[in-house]
Write an enzyme that holds these catalytic residues in place. Structure first.
Site, PDB file in Angstrom:
ATOM      1  CE  LYS A   1      -6.520   1.690   2.503  1.00 45.98           C
ATOM      2  NZ  LYS A   1      -5.430   0.890   3.110  1.00 45.98           N
TER       3      LYS A   1
ATOM      4  CD  GLU B   1      -2.767  -1.155   2.456  1.00 46.34           C
ATOM      5  OE1 GLU B   1      -3.998  -1.002   2.380  1.00 46.34           O
ATOM      6  OE2 GLU B   1      -2.168  -1.357   3.531  1.00 46.34           O
TER       7      GLU B   1
END
Length: 120
Positions: A99, A22
């Site tokens: 997200k 990420e």
């Protein structure tokens, strides 16, 4: 007269998360922000100086989302803190940070954290 100003579906790309991937690859995010303020003067005067400038709100969102963090809870809290610190007309604010397509091993559209804060 209390009213609400909403910024909805502010789309950004960021590098938040606990996984190394990420941090390197990043992902898409969505931010929704709602503030409550006295909008009576603005509704009579038609002057930007009498309301909460939503361009300022968007700048806060963009700046805070650009700072890498592990948790979207942290980003959401920073957004609320700045809104209440920088915009004295705001009585309360609520933010949702999402997200998109989180890496959690399943078909999940988004994960969202919602925080609300009142002026003390």
């Amino acid at each position: 007269m209390l009213g609400k100003i909403r910024l909805e579906n502010v789309r950004l790309y960021g590098f938040h998360g606990c996984l190394k991937e990420e941090e390197m690859i990043g992902s898409d995010y969505r931010v929704d922000l709602e503030v409550t303020a006295d909008l009576s003067a603005a509704s009579r005067s038609d002057r930007l100086g009498d309301t909460v400038d939503y361009v300022h709100l968007q700048s806060i969102i963009r700046e805070e989302m650009a700072i890498r963090t592990k948790l979207i809870e942290t980003v959401a809290a920073r957004i609320l803190d700045r809104v209440l610190e920088e915009l004295p007309a705001v009585k309360s604010a609520e933010v949702a940070v999402s997200k998109i397509n989180p890496p959690i091993g399943g078909d999940v559209q988004q994960v969202t954290v919602c925080l609300h804060k009142n002026r003390d």
